[in-house]
Write an enzyme that holds these catalytic residues in place. Sequence first.
Site, PDB file in Angstrom:
ATOM      1  N   LYS A  48       6.606  12.089   8.653  1.00 52.09           N
ATOM      2  CA  LYS A  48       7.410  12.180   9.878  1.00 52.09           C
ATOM      3  C   LYS A  48       7.396  10.832  10.574  1.00 52.09           C
ATOM      4  O   LYS A  48       6.361  10.163  10.628  1.00 52.09           O
ATOM      5  CB  LYS A  48       6.854  13.271  10.802  1.00 52.09           C
ATOM      6  CG  LYS A  48       7.674  13.436  12.087  1.00 52.09           C
ATOM      7  CD  LYS A  48       7.252  14.649  12.897  1.00 52.09           C
ATOM      8  CE  LYS A  48       7.851  15.926  12.349  1.00 52.09           C
ATOM      9  NZ  LYS A  48       7.673  17.082  13.253  1.00 52.09           N
ATOM     10  N   VAL A  49       8.540  10.436  11.105  1.00 51.10           N
ATOM     11  CA  VAL A  49       8.674   9.149  11.784  1.00 51.10           C
ATOM     12  C   VAL A  49       8.705   9.373  13.291  1.00 51.10           C
ATOM     13  O   VAL A  49       9.484  10.187  13.802  1.00 51.10           O
ATOM     14  CB  VAL A  49       9.955   8.409  11.329  1.00 51.10           C
ATOM     15  CG1 VAL A  49      10.117   7.109  12.099  1.00 51.10           C
ATOM     16  CG2 VAL A  49       9.894   8.140   9.841  1.00 51.10           C
ATOM     17  N   ARG A  77      -0.790  15.829  25.788  1.00 50.46           N
ATOM     18  CA  ARG A  77       0.431  15.440  26.517  1.00 50.46           C
ATOM     19  C   ARG A  77       0.253  15.608  28.024  1.00 50.46           C
ATOM     20  O   ARG A  77       1.023  15.051  28.812  1.00 50.46           O
ATOM     21  CB  ARG A  77       1.613  16.318  26.074  1.00 50.46           C
ATOM     22  CG  ARG A  77       2.121  16.064  24.679  1.00 50.46           C
ATOM     23  CD  ARG A  77       3.351  16.902  24.419  1.00 50.46           C
ATOM     24  NE  ARG A  77       3.848  16.793  23.058  1.00 50.46           N
ATOM     25  CZ  ARG A  77       4.720  15.881  22.634  1.00 50.46           C
ATOM     26  NH1 ARG A  77       5.176  14.967  23.476  1.00 50.46           N
ATOM     27  NH2 ARG A  77       5.112  15.867  21.370  1.00 50.46           N
ATOM     28  N   ASP A 139      -9.706  11.049  20.717  1.00 50.69           N
ATOM     29  CA  ASP A 139      -9.684  11.383  22.153  1.00 50.69           C
ATOM     30  C   ASP A 139      -9.398  12.851  22.428  1.00 50.69           C
ATOM     31  O   ASP A 139      -9.044  13.215  23.561  1.00 50.69           O
ATOM     32  CB  ASP A 139      -8.645  10.513  22.882  1.00 50.69           C
ATOM     33  CG  ASP A 139      -9.218   9.187  23.337  1.00 50.69           C
ATOM     34  OD1 ASP A 139     -10.447   9.011  23.269  1.00 50.69           O
ATOM     35  OD2 ASP A 139      -8.435   8.305  23.754  1.00 50.69           O
ATOM     36  N   HIS A 165     -17.059  12.487  26.499  1.00 45.49           N
ATOM     37  CA  HIS A 165     -15.864  13.078  25.887  1.00 45.49           C
ATOM     38  C   HIS A 165     -15.915  13.003  24.357  1.00 45.49           C
ATOM     39  O   HIS A 165     -15.272  13.805  23.680  1.00 45.49           O
ATOM     40  CB  HIS A 165     -14.591  12.405  26.418  1.00 45.49           C
ATOM     41  CG  HIS A 165     -14.363  11.013  25.899  1.00 45.49           C
ATOM     42  ND1 HIS A 165     -14.852   9.892  26.529  1.00 45.49           N
ATOM     43  CD2 HIS A 165     -13.705  10.565  24.798  1.00 45.49           C
ATOM     44  CE1 HIS A 165     -14.488   8.818  25.849  1.00 45.49           C
ATOM     45  NE2 HIS A 165     -13.798   9.193  24.799  1.00 45.49           N
ATOM     46  N   GLN A 306     -10.257  -0.542  37.662  1.00 44.68           N
ATOM     47  CA  GLN A 306     -11.217  -0.552  38.776  1.00 44.68           C
ATOM     48  C   GLN A 306     -10.579  -1.075  40.068  1.00 44.68           C
ATOM     49  O   GLN A 306     -11.278  -1.579  40.948  1.00 44.68           O
ATOM     50  CB  GLN A 306     -12.439  -1.415  38.416  1.00 44.68           C
ATOM     51  CG  GLN A 306     -13.131  -1.028  37.130  1.00 44.68           C
ATOM     52  CD  GLN A 306     -13.766   0.346  37.191  1.00 44.68           C
ATOM     53  OE1 GLN A 306     -13.917   0.919  38.259  1.00 44.68           O
ATOM     54  NE2 GLN A 306     -14.149   0.889  36.038  1.00 44.68           N
TER      55      GLN A 306
END
Length: 553
Positions: A48-49, A77, A139, A165, A306
């Site tokens: 898939k592109v 998202r 992530d 995380h 920051q």
Amino acid sequence: MEKGKRAGEDLLQRQEKRTRGEPPKEKENFRSPQHPTYQGTGPQEPTKVFNDPIHGHIELHPLLVHIIDTPQFQRLRHIKQLGGAYLVFPGASHNRFEHSVGVGHLAGCLIRTLNERQPELGINNQDILCVEIAGLCHDLGHGPFSHLFDGEFIPEVRPEVKWKHENASVEMFDHLVKVNNLKPEMEKYGLTTNDLTFIKEQIKGPQDDTASGSKGQYKGRSEEKHFLYEIVSNKKNGIDVDKWDYFARDCYYLGMQSIFDHQRFLKFAQVCEVDGRKHICSRDKEVRNLYDMFYMRHCLHCKAYQHRVVNIIENMITEALVKADPYIEIEGSEGKMFKMSDAIEDMEAYTKLTDHVFEQILYSSNPNLTEAKTILQKIIYRRLYKCVGQTKSETHLEASLKKLKEYSRELAEAKQSASDVDLKSEDFVVSVVQLNYGCKDKNPIDEVHFYSKKNPTIPMKINKNQVSKMLPERFDDQLIRVYCKKTDKKSLEAAKEHFLLWCSERKFFKPLEGDVMAPELIDQDWHNADASQSGSQMTDFFKVKKKPTATPK
């Protein structure tokens, strides 16, 4: 003209073959020198592109597409890449989703480059696929507003938990594979249990083996291929594709210019043997480009991540989440309900926890959420806590939550007796900002090996002084910021006086002004002069002067 004629003839020939019933030639896949086609094992499904604003057209392996098309990945998202920075920089609206796709793409670019340049490394299709998956999924475990959740919220509500995380990314990856039944899909492409271990080690690092007592040993790949662990999250020197994507992407959406070119690194990346172990090295002439990379990281932290207004907005969001935590419930596995702070223990519940919690609190009619709602309304109406000043210390301050509360108490006590404004410790917010090149107080380039054109297989280190005498002497810094929650003029002037007295008592450097101005203090000498102006020649610039008093007539 001749070219157009030949193209027309080719079209006629294809039409004639179809008329005669001859099978047409297999349609070519999308090809790009920067984004090579899939070279994996197993069934040749179509890739898939993705049209990405940073890297152009990205072609992803079908297994990566299967991972993307799950609720656990689509959740990204709805998590802002830069957390509260979007409320300061209007363009910073990008999310963890597109960053993760970009990292998966760059991970593939780097490992394929190494494979093409050095086939003797023995990189196989499973290695390539695992590295791409690790980049894509690194992530998965981010919570609402990205680093705010694991850096500020969790330490505040659950100080006893050592949670980052990366922990959740590994747990969410396991959850994603299980609930979407992706293991058979992975086996189709030749991936084994050992490959899944390799993927998770790239995200979180080596896992301790409590049974054998071994610590920090990678199991997913043999020592011959340990250089693969330097692609997605480089624990050795910080040069990895995660940074390459967020430098380019964050600069683009923040409206800044990046001074680092990851394409040049790709051109000169090479694996060399260093003390019996293989590491990814770079050409000696690229040392300045790598210093630019770490300086770019420093600039992004100073100018955006920051930023003093970003800091206080994220502090206010954290404060609201802490107050709302007991009253927001999320359904997890087997119908069990979890608080936000407990959702990290159940990936079914954690999947439902995104930035939407901001609006959930803001529009809630639950009276228990009134305090949290009020704080978020202040953000919306731009009634932010005010910065009363910024300073620095000769020695680094401890920045634990316990110490920050202690500094707030000191600020409340540092006041002139004549003041008629009573400020308490809870009226102050102290923020200690750590700035560095990614390796605490160390120079990350000291951990990088280079090769020369003359001796491409012999690794070497390059001393900072060999590069330039204008490079930093120190590679870490610390900023101390103080904010006041009361925003009326009288309280802010009093808060400024508290701040200046506190700085003087603690012998900090002369503060920079914040959002407010206050009358100069009386009879206070500034203790810490600049190094170039210290000693008996302390100038008036480093003193808080005494105001002249009127002589009675």
